[in-house]
Design an enzyme around this catalytic site. Structure first.
Site, PDB file in Angstrom:
ATOM      1  CB  ILE A 110     -49.948 -15.646 -51.743  1.00 20.57           C
ATOM      2  CG1 ILE A 110     -49.557 -15.452 -53.217  1.00 20.57           C
ATOM      3  CG2 ILE A 110     -50.357 -17.094 -51.461  1.00 20.57           C
ATOM      4  CD1 ILE A 110     -48.281 -16.187 -53.610  1.00 20.57           C
ATOM      5  CG  ASN A 153     -46.493 -32.195 -51.512  1.00 22.99           C
ATOM      6  OD1 ASN A 153     -46.913 -32.913 -52.402  1.00 22.99           O
ATOM      7  ND2 ASN A 153     -47.247 -31.792 -50.499  1.00 22.99           N
ATOM      8  N   GLY A 202     -49.199 -25.026 -44.709  1.00 23.10           N
ATOM      9  CA  GLY A 202     -48.610 -23.756 -45.150  1.00 23.10           C
ATOM     10  C   GLY A 202     -49.375 -23.085 -46.273  1.00 23.10           C
ATOM     11  CG  ASP A 261     -49.825 -27.305 -51.084  1.00 25.71           C
ATOM     12  OD1 ASP A 261     -49.281 -28.422 -51.027  1.00 25.71           O
ATOM     13  OD2 ASP A 261     -50.682 -27.004 -51.932  1.00 25.71           O
ATOM     14  N   GLY A 316     -40.462 -22.389 -45.328  1.00 30.15           N
ATOM     15  CA  GLY A 316     -41.326 -22.785 -44.201  1.00 30.15           C
ATOM     16  C   GLY A 316     -41.012 -24.206 -43.776  1.00 30.15           C
ATOM     17  CE1 TYR A 348     -41.411 -30.033 -48.053  1.00 27.16           C
ATOM     18  CE2 TYR A 348     -40.883 -29.110 -50.200  1.00 27.16           C
ATOM     19  CZ  TYR A 348     -41.547 -30.043 -49.416  1.00 27.16           C
ATOM     20  OH  TYR A 348     -42.358 -30.983 -50.013  1.00 27.16           O
TER      21      TYR A 348
HETATM   22  N1  APR Z   1     -49.497 -16.364 -48.173  1.00 21.92           N
HETATM   23  C1  APR Z   1     -48.185 -16.124 -48.434  1.00 21.92           C
HETATM   24  N2  APR Z   1     -47.179 -16.827 -47.883  1.00 21.92           N
HETATM   25  C2  APR Z   1     -47.524 -17.816 -47.024  1.00 21.92           C
HETATM   26  C3  APR Z   1     -48.866 -18.133 -46.701  1.00 21.92           C
HETATM   27  C4  APR Z   1     -49.869 -17.355 -47.314  1.00 21.92           C
HETATM   28  N3  APR Z   1     -51.173 -17.577 -47.083  1.00 21.92           N
HETATM   29  N4  APR Z   1     -48.855 -19.179 -45.814  1.00 21.92           N
HETATM   30  C5  APR Z   1     -47.562 -19.475 -45.575  1.00 21.92           C
HETATM   31  N5  APR Z   1     -46.753 -18.664 -46.293  1.00 21.92           N
HETATM   32  C6  APR Z   1     -45.293 -18.616 -46.340  1.00 21.92           C
HETATM   33  C7  APR Z   1     -44.552 -19.181 -45.169  1.00 21.92           C
HETATM   34  O1  APR Z   1     -44.496 -18.249 -44.099  1.00 21.92           O
HETATM   35  C8  APR Z   1     -43.184 -19.390 -45.806  1.00 21.92           C
HETATM   36  O2  APR Z   1     -42.460 -18.177 -45.799  1.00 21.92           O
HETATM   37  O3  APR Z   1     -44.885 -19.423 -47.445  1.00 21.92           O
HETATM   38  C9  APR Z   1     -43.507 -19.741 -47.266  1.00 21.92           C
HETATM   39  C10 APR Z   1     -43.322 -21.205 -47.618  1.00 21.92           C
HETATM   40  O4  APR Z   1     -43.658 -21.991 -46.482  1.00 21.92           O
HETATM   41  P1  APR Z   1     -44.506 -23.362 -46.650  1.00 21.92           P
HETATM   42  O5  APR Z   1     -45.892 -23.045 -47.019  1.00 21.92           O
HETATM   43  O6  APR Z   1     -44.261 -24.159 -45.398  1.00 21.92           O
HETATM   44  O7  APR Z   1     -43.837 -24.102 -47.895  1.00 21.92           O
HETATM   45  P2  APR Z   1     -42.423 -24.819 -48.041  1.00 21.92           P
HETATM   46  O8  APR Z   1     -41.454 -24.412 -47.002  1.00 21.92           O
HETATM   47  O9  APR Z   1     -42.064 -24.649 -49.483  1.00 21.92           O
HETATM   48  O10 APR Z   1     -42.796 -26.354 -47.760  1.00 21.92           O
HETATM   49  C11 APR Z   1     -43.600 -27.017 -48.693  1.00 21.92           C
HETATM   50  O11 APR Z   1     -45.148 -27.683 -47.016  1.00 21.92           O
HETATM   51  O12 APR Z   1     -47.356 -27.165 -46.977  1.00 21.92           O
HETATM   52  C12 APR Z   1     -46.464 -28.138 -47.319  1.00 21.92           C
HETATM   53  O13 APR Z   1     -47.518 -29.286 -49.149  1.00 21.92           O
HETATM   54  C13 APR Z   1     -46.460 -28.405 -48.797  1.00 21.92           C
HETATM   55  O14 APR Z   1     -45.119 -30.355 -48.560  1.00 21.92           O
HETATM   56  C14 APR Z   1     -45.101 -29.000 -48.955  1.00 21.92           C
HETATM   57  C15 APR Z   1     -44.249 -28.185 -48.013  1.00 21.92           C
END
Ligand code: APR
Length: 177
Positions: free
Chosen positions: A12, A25, A33, A35, A120, A122
């Site tokens: 993304i 978060n 991830g 973020d 991811g 979460y």
């Molecule tokens: N581009 C697109 N999607 C991505 C990317 C990227 N560069 N990196 C990871 N993802 C996808 C993951 O594969 C997953 O399908 O984003 C989705 C969400 O995963 P996470 O990033 O782990 O987010 P989430 O599950 O909402 O957890 C949020 O994780 O990183 C921390 O600060 C964040 O505390 C918060 C928590």
């Protein structure tokens, strides 16, 4: 409504769209991830602006500039942590999509890209989260002309398959025309 939503597989942070949504978060102070990827790509000014926002309650959304990203804006939303499904997670996740789309429309974004929020770290089951992401987005776009276009960005082939299947099933239920 059909044709306004697309599914792509990729990173993304590389999308040249007006607004990308960050699965953040509640602190908005970064993490791993997507973020972490967004903060790395946007540069340190993103965190500086996030610090002024005072956080973001789960299910809500806050906008910042995109800084070094191709995207002009980042819409930060805090998805729910999966706790089994009886702790209000579905409604909170729906709010992430609805509130992010509302903010994108207010910003005047032509296209907004979403990651698979909460699936991811979460732990939200992918199929259930995708059903909410698609249903909430379809409902919003049926009721609003803006944002004109929405892209679901999947970081894995598995997620892209699920999103494509759920979106196709949803459009199959749309009244023709
Ligand atoms: N581009 C697109 N999607 C991505 C990317 C990227 N560069 N990196 C990871 N993802 C996808 C993951 O594969 C997953 O399908 O984003 C989705 C969400 O995963 P996470 O990033 O782990 O987010 P989430 O599950 O909402 O957890 C949020 O994780 O990183 C921390 O600060 C964040 O505390 C918060 C928590």
């Amino acid at each position: 409504m059909t044709g306004r939503i697309s599914v792509v597989e990729g990173d993304i942070t590389e999308l040249p769209v007006d607004a990308i949504v960050n699965a953040a978060n509640e602190s908005l102070l970064g993490g791993g991830g997507v973020d972490g990827a967004i903060h790395r790509a946007a540069g340190p000014r993103l965190l500086e602006q996030c610090r002024t926002l005072g956080g973001c309650p789960t299910g809500e959304a806050r906008a910042t500039d995109g800084y070094d990203l191709p995207a002009r804006w980042v819409i930060h939303t805090a998805g729910p942590v999966w706790r089994g499904g009886d702790a209000g997670e579905p409604a909170l996740l729906a709010g992430c999509y609805r509130n992010s789309l509302t903010l994108a429309a207010e910003l005047g974004a032509e296209e907004v890209a979403f990651p698979a929020i909460s699936t991811g770290v979460y732990g939200y089951p992918l199929q259930a989260a995708t059903a909410i992401a698609v249903a909430e987005t379809v409902a919003f776009l049926e009721a609003h002309e803006t944002p004109p276009r929405v892209t679901f960005v999947c970081f894995s082939a598995e997620a892209a398959v699920v999103y494509t299947q759920v979106l196709a099933a949803s459009e199959g239920q749309q009244p023709s025309g």
